[in-house]
Design a protein around this motif. Sequence first.
Motif, short mmCIF file in Angstrom:
data_model
loop_
_atom_site.label_atom_id
_atom_site.label_comp_id
_atom_site.label_asym_id
_atom_site.label_seq_id
_atom_site.Cartn_x
_atom_site.Cartn_y
_atom_site.Cartn_z
N TRP A 87 0.84 -1.19 0.00
CA TRP A 87 0.00 0.00 0.00
C TRP A 87 0.87 1.25 0.00
O TRP A 87 1.73 1.43 0.86
N GLU A 89 0.18 4.85 0.38
CA GLU A 89 -0.89 5.77 0.76
C GLU A 89 -0.87 7.10 0.02
O GLU A 89 -1.90 7.52 -0.52
N GLU A 92 -2.22 6.51 -3.46
CA GLU A 92 -3.46 5.73 -3.56
C GLU A 92 -3.29 4.51 -4.47
O GLU A 92 -4.10 4.24 -5.34
N SER A 93 -2.21 3.78 -4.23
CA SER A 93 -1.93 2.63 -5.09
C SER A 93 -1.48 1.42 -4.27
O SER A 93 -1.05 1.55 -3.13
N LEU A 127 -8.78 2.98 -4.34
CA LEU A 127 -7.45 3.00 -4.96
C LEU A 127 -7.52 3.68 -6.33
O LEU A 127 -8.57 3.68 -6.99
N TYR A 128 -6.41 4.25 -6.76
CA TYR A 128 -6.31 4.84 -8.09
C TYR A 128 -5.55 3.92 -9.05
O TYR A 128 -5.87 3.84 -10.23
#
Length: 189
Positions: A87, A89, A92-93, A127-128
Amino acid sequence: MPDFLHKPTLTGDLVVLRPVTEEDVPALLPLFEDAETNRLTGNHTRFEEAALRTWYGSRGAQDDRLDLAVVERATGRVVGEAVLNLWDEPNESCSFRIGLVPDAAGRGLGTEATRLIVGYGFASLGLYRISLEVYAFNPRAHRAYEKAGFRTEGVLRGALLWEGERVDATVMSVLAPEWEAGGAATVGP
């Protein structure tokens, strides 16, 4: 921040993804004992069953990753694991990995499990980007990832040393906007 402490159950036509537990270790042992599976995943490490029981027994308390057992619906048998990990943060991946026991390959179980966990990562965790690496000597996995919506980004040359030979790793990813636009659906079954 995504809620990685919540361990969902995700149901598809072929598989159910549910929180992995220590009791799943006997079914998952072939992932770690099969020479071809180790080669395809680049796994150099040999694991003892006791260590695996400790590892899988601790997955429910992890707040930075999601480890789910892949259960074949037709038989109720645990046939692998699907994981969102590493993760990142601020960006966002996450990374993604999946492993199936040898006799579960080639039946669409991994493709559906991938679609389920990736869909959950975007829709529920926010998530992106979800990424992975696949080795050059594993074209079947590469095709399965493409079917699930992943796109090739580049190659890590000589990323793995396997039995004296350097093997490239292809970096693949899927982005939330692609997924929402039907990235997996447009690639085919």
